[in-house]
Design a protein around this motif. Sequence first.
Motif, mmCIF file in Angstrom:
data_model
loop_
_atom_site.group_PDB
_atom_site.id
_atom_site.type_symbol
_atom_site.label_atom_id
_atom_site.label_comp_id
_atom_site.label_asym_id
_atom_site.label_seq_id
_atom_site.Cartn_x
_atom_site.Cartn_y
_atom_site.Cartn_z
ATOM 1 N N LEU A 1 41.774 12.311 50.185
ATOM 2 C CA LEU A 1 43.106 11.826 50.616
ATOM 3 C C LEU A 1 43.200 11.679 52.125
ATOM 4 O O LEU A 1 43.880 10.775 52.621
ATOM 5 C CB LEU A 1 44.179 12.788 50.101
ATOM 6 C CG LEU A 1 44.424 12.799 48.588
ATOM 7 C CD1 LEU A 1 45.413 13.897 48.211
ATOM 8 C CD2 LEU A 1 44.932 11.446 48.094
ATOM 9 N N MET A 2 42.540 12.560 52.864
ATOM 10 C CA MET A 2 42.627 12.512 54.323
ATOM 11 C C MET A 2 41.786 11.389 54.920
ATOM 12 O O MET A 2 41.984 11.025 56.085
ATOM 13 C CB MET A 2 42.195 13.853 54.920
ATOM 14 C CG MET A 2 43.172 14.992 54.636
ATOM 15 S SD MET A 2 44.820 14.717 55.304
ATOM 16 C CE MET A 2 44.516 14.651 57.063
ATOM 17 N N THR A 3 40.830 10.851 54.143
ATOM 18 C CA THR A 3 40.004 9.772 54.684
ATOM 19 C C THR A 3 40.442 8.409 54.195
ATOM 20 O O THR A 3 39.796 7.404 54.483
ATOM 21 C CB THR A 3 38.534 9.995 54.286
ATOM 22 O OG1 THR A 3 38.432 10.159 52.868
ATOM 23 C CG2 THR A 3 37.970 11.241 54.977
ATOM 24 N N LYS A 4 41.530 8.370 53.439
ATOM 25 C CA LYS A 4 42.044 7.082 52.953
ATOM 26 C C LYS A 4 42.672 6.295 54.111
ATOM 27 O O LYS A 4 43.297 6.866 54.982
ATOM 28 C CB LYS A 4 43.102 7.317 51.857
ATOM 29 C CG LYS A 4 42.484 7.500 50.482
ATOM 30 C CD LYS A 4 43.565 7.501 49.399
ATOM 31 C CE LYS A 4 42.955 7.532 48.022
ATOM 32 N NZ LYS A 4 43.981 7.498 46.962
ATOM 33 N N LYS B 1 52.524 14.068 45.525
ATOM 34 C CA LYS B 1 52.288 13.377 44.253
ATOM 35 C C LYS B 1 50.840 12.921 44.154
ATOM 36 O O LYS B 1 50.173 13.110 43.118
ATOM 37 C CB LYS B 1 53.243 12.181 44.146
ATOM 38 C CG LYS B 1 53.016 11.294 42.920
ATOM 39 C CD LYS B 1 53.316 12.013 41.614
ATOM 40 C CE LYS B 1 53.204 11.053 40.440
ATOM 41 N NZ LYS B 1 53.343 11.744 39.142
ATOM 42 N N ALA B 2 50.318 12.335 45.213
ATOM 43 C CA ALA B 2 48.928 11.875 45.212
ATOM 44 C C ALA B 2 47.967 13.053 45.053
ATOM 45 O O ALA B 2 46.963 12.962 44.324
ATOM 46 C CB ALA B 2 48.635 11.109 46.504
ATOM 47 N N TYR B 3 48.257 14.148 45.726
ATOM 48 C CA TYR B 3 47.446 15.373 45.667
ATOM 49 C C TYR B 3 47.366 15.907 44.234
ATOM 50 O O TYR B 3 46.271 16.200 43.717
ATOM 51 C CB TYR B 3 48.072 16.390 46.616
ATOM 52 C CG TYR B 3 47.549 17.794 46.574
ATOM 53 C CD1 TYR B 3 46.293 18.113 47.062
ATOM 54 C CD2 TYR B 3 48.352 18.836 46.084
ATOM 55 C CE1 TYR B 3 45.834 19.432 47.060
ATOM 56 C CE2 TYR B 3 47.908 20.140 46.085
ATOM 57 C CZ TYR B 3 46.647 20.442 46.557
ATOM 58 O OH TYR B 3 46.210 21.740 46.557
ATOM 59 N N ARG B 4 48.490 15.978 43.570
ATOM 60 C CA ARG B 4 48.520 16.485 42.193
ATOM 61 C C ARG B 4 47.777 15.545 41.249
ATOM 62 O O ARG B 4 47.035 16.000 40.350
ATOM 63 C CB ARG B 4 49.971 16.692 41.736
ATOM 64 C CG ARG B 4 50.661 17.854 42.427
ATOM 65 C CD ARG B 4 52.176 17.870 42.191
ATOM 66 N NE ARG B 4 52.799 18.944 42.945
ATOM 67 C CZ ARG B 4 53.104 20.147 42.446
ATOM 68 N NH1 ARG B 4 52.872 20.400 41.170
ATOM 69 N NH2 ARG B 4 53.652 21.069 43.198
ATOM 70 N N ASN B 5 47.975 14.251 41.409
ATOM 71 C CA ASN B 5 47.304 13.300 40.525
ATOM 72 C C ASN B 5 45.787 13.340 40.696
ATOM 73 O O ASN B 5 45.038 13.275 39.709
ATOM 74 C CB ASN B 5 47.826 11.887 40.787
ATOM 75 C CG ASN B 5 49.180 11.640 40.154
ATOM 76 O OD1 ASN B 5 49.660 12.456 39.369
ATOM 77 N ND2 ASN B 5 49.806 10.529 40.487
ATOM 78 N N GLU C 1 39.090 20.983 47.665
ATOM 79 C CA GLU C 1 38.407 20.518 48.890
ATOM 80 C C GLU C 1 38.015 19.044 48.752
ATOM 81 O O GLU C 1 38.226 18.229 49.673
ATOM 82 C CB GLU C 1 37.159 21.361 49.132
ATOM 83 C CG GLU C 1 36.296 20.883 50.280
ATOM 84 C CD GLU C 1 36.610 21.552 51.606
ATOM 85 O OE1 GLU C 1 36.935 20.822 52.557
ATOM 86 O OE2 GLU C 1 36.540 22.787 51.670
ATOM 87 N N LYS C 2 37.476 18.697 47.615
ATOM 88 C CA LYS C 2 37.061 17.308 47.352
ATOM 89 C C LYS C 2 38.270 16.365 47.407
ATOM 90 O O LYS C 2 38.212 15.285 48.011
ATOM 91 C CB LYS C 2 36.369 17.227 45.990
ATOM 92 C CG LYS C 2 35.899 15.850 45.602
ATOM 93 C CD LYS C 2 35.210 15.897 44.237
ATOM 94 C CE LYS C 2 34.771 14.498 43.788
ATOM 95 N NZ LYS C 2 34.101 14.548 42.463
ATOM 96 N N VAL C 3 39.387 16.789 46.789
ATOM 97 C CA VAL C 3 40.593 15.962 46.736
ATOM 98 C C VAL C 3 41.195 15.777 48.126
ATOM 99 O O VAL C 3 41.553 14.662 48.531
ATOM 100 C CB VAL C 3 41.617 16.582 45.773
ATOM 101 C CG1 VAL C 3 43.006 15.997 45.983
ATOM 102 C CG2 VAL C 3 41.164 16.384 44.326
ATOM 103 N N VAL C 4 41.319 16.873 48.872
ATOM 104 C CA VAL C 4 41.930 16.796 50.198
ATOM 105 C C VAL C 4 41.098 15.918 51.123
ATOM 106 O O VAL C 4 41.623 15.092 51.871
ATOM 107 C CB VAL C 4 42.124 18.212 50.785
ATOM 108 C CG1 VAL C 4 42.625 18.124 52.234
ATOM 109 C CG2 VAL C 4 43.107 19.010 49.942
#
Length: 443
Positions: free
Chosen positions: A440-443, A394-398, A434-437
């Motif tokens: 999310l991975m550094t949150k 869900k976070a990825y899509r948003n 790439e920017k999104v992932v």
Amino acid sequence: MNNWPKSKALLNKNEKWIPGGVVSLNRKSDPNIAFTKGKGSRIWDIDGNEYIDYQAGFASAFLGHNDPDINGAVKKSMDNHEVLMGAGPTTHEGELAALFCACVPTVESIQVTCTGSEATYHAIRISRAVTEKDHVIIIQGGYNGWHNDVSANVMSSLEDIGPRVSPGEYPYDSLSAGVPQGHKDLIHVVNFNDLESIAYVVEKYPVACIILEPILQNIGIVKPNENYLKGLRELADEKGFLLIFDEVKTGFRHALGGYQSICGITPDLSSFGKAVANGYPIGVIGGKKKYMDYFNHPEKGKRVLIAGTFNAHPFTDAAAIATLKKLSSPEFAVYDHLENMGGLLEKGLIDIFNRYDKPFKVARIKSAYCVYFMDHAPVDFHDIVLNHDFEWDKAYRNELIHEGVYNFPLPIKQGSISFAHTEKDINETLDKTEKVVKKLMTK
């Protein structure tokens, strides 16, 4: 991107006159964005934002939004003042039927409806007339329309259906109030890729048919195991029930002859929709002539009713004929281009996620894909529920939507590449992914 104030205002205004503010509540989502324009691979919302589109009207805009060849055919029909009379044959419907059966040679005759749900409804009704049996098997995680037989068991919770059972069946998890209990008792729900449960149900009940997507594409991309569809064909022949492929989403998107031309299994009946007219409202039921002829059976007690004032509307027929001609034309090489774009996107997604410590699996067939956040390709609905990271999805899509890449903002929903997508679109999508992932991975 902002919080879409104009989209929110429009929804609030609509709610005064429309329950829920949207005329098909399957379209209501979070964020709930009002789109106003589509051209090719791009869409724009009422707030002025532009997106690369992978929703495509639940996969219907196969050639891209407002394809000029398809719109041109519809405009010609309008300019010719073609009329819907509700009396006698039309000039287009025979041409469409002949062209359709040439594209899908496993289909011997067709009838045309306005929606895919109508097509699946008629397929089940024919099955009951042919077999003189009432019970129907549907698939957990499959979606075959809005009517009583099939409006159940798509995105179920384990609390509602329980753990995986095989052989066995699951409770009828209705999508709608108003379905009589007596009707629910005729419907039997089993998991995809589970032949043992099909055999179990058929031994217990007089089954008229099984209806299924040959690939589950309403919970992403769940492919059939080797020999699963062949086993269904053999069971149907042995036990005397009809095999119905719901190709509303798989038909024409994966091959000109539908997925049945890829898997080499001929169903008794099939339903089509979505890509047949590139987004214009149409459904098609087709199959073996001996079953389709029940629509015109000489005995009143065996005749199956099909009716609809707007079935085969001249504008829709014009769009469908133009679409099928374009899909079958060597000049456009639609399927080659889509396979190239699909392969480019899949490779890029794999390269991105391989750089991060996050389980994933890119499931793809031709131009349809889904990224699962689990370490293997799913085999059924329970596999997804137990292993997929829904919160991350869900976070990825948003986040992608905020970057201008639109997939439906509900986890495990299919992404759809159109013929209009270019390498530039795919590369831009990958850059933003790439920017999104990374974020999310550094949150």
